[in-house]
Scaffold this active site. Sequence first.
Site, PDB file in Angstrom:
ATOM      1  N   LYS A 204       0.818  -1.209   0.000  1.00  0.00           N
ATOM      2  CA  LYS A 204       0.000   0.000   0.000  1.00  0.00           C
ATOM      3  C   LYS A 204       0.857   1.267   0.000  1.00  0.00           C
ATOM      4  O   LYS A 204       2.072   1.231   0.164  1.00  0.00           O
ATOM      5  CB  LYS A 204      -0.962  -0.022   1.191  1.00  0.00           C
ATOM      6  CG  LYS A 204      -2.099  -1.016   0.994  1.00  0.00           C
ATOM      7  CD  LYS A 204      -3.136  -0.935   2.085  1.00  0.00           C
ATOM      8  CE  LYS A 204      -4.303  -1.881   1.799  1.00  0.00           C
ATOM      9  NZ  LYS A 204      -5.280  -1.902   2.895  1.00  0.00           N
ATOM     10  N   ARG A 238      -3.163  -9.798   5.736  1.00  0.00           N
ATOM     11  CA  ARG A 238      -3.641  -9.941   4.352  1.00  0.00           C
ATOM     12  C   ARG A 238      -2.513  -9.472   3.435  1.00  0.00           C
ATOM     13  O   ARG A 238      -2.128  -8.303   3.470  1.00  0.00           O
ATOM     14  CB  ARG A 238      -4.902  -9.101   4.153  1.00  0.00           C
ATOM     15  CG  ARG A 238      -5.549  -9.217   2.779  1.00  0.00           C
ATOM     16  CD  ARG A 238      -6.823  -8.370   2.737  1.00  0.00           C
ATOM     17  NE  ARG A 238      -7.484  -8.471   1.435  1.00  0.00           N
ATOM     18  CZ  ARG A 238      -7.213  -7.700   0.388  1.00  0.00           C
ATOM     19  NH1 ARG A 238      -6.267  -6.758   0.483  1.00  0.00           N
ATOM     20  NH2 ARG A 238      -7.860  -7.856  -0.747  1.00  0.00           N
TER      21      ARG A 238
END
Length: 256
Positions: A204, A238
């Site tokens: 991210k 995740r």
Amino acid sequence: MGILNVTPDSFSDGGRYATLDASLSHAEEMIEAGVDIIDIGGESSRPGAAPVSLQQELDRVMPLIFALRDCGKALSIDTYKPEMMREAIAAGADMINDINGFRAEGALQAVQDVDCALCVMHMQGEPQTMQAHPEYTDVVAEVREFLFGRTSQMQQVGIAPQRLCIDPGFGFGKTLEHNAKLLKNIDALQNDLGFPVLAGLSRKSTIGALTGRPVEQRMAGSLAGALAAVMHGARIVRVHDVAETVDALKVWQALA
């Protein structure tokens, strides 16, 4: 939890696994690498992403559920659409992972009378606009209040607490500073709310901001992020890079 995006426009691997054969091959790689949960997504939730129709999402996701439901690993479906939830659960999905926190009309009804796991995530705004100007007075308190409200309502309609886990929503309407504060308070969120935390930091923008690396060069940073999340109490991570994360966790847990 290994990420399996069957979308053409996901921020990290959009298009790489858009065909059924490519998706199944990637799923097999994750299973061999030691994945516990495969999280299948048929609609990108990257900042600025445009929504897709229910039919498009069904067409992308359902063949994978049918192909993988007997693979021996739990299947999670990343969706906020109640109709997609119903179809996925009927086909054998083990978890519904909702970035919208089951706020859509009909979402609670879609999941209340079944027994699959549910992940409740916090997001400020919506994917198209969430990273424009995210603002909080106290990000940890506000995320905690939102997750408390959603999990309370879910229990009020008869959803057993054992089915629930929570996700602070790293990168979903948060700056680097917001994400760092939330990461350092994972244990506090778990203790206050009584639910395991799922942490999704893989590749991210937070990793990019800290390393200066483009998305395709963020594996090392993502591994460090996963280890930091586990160190602060996360029960599920995740990730895109399953084999590398499994190895990093094995070594860290043996030597920490």
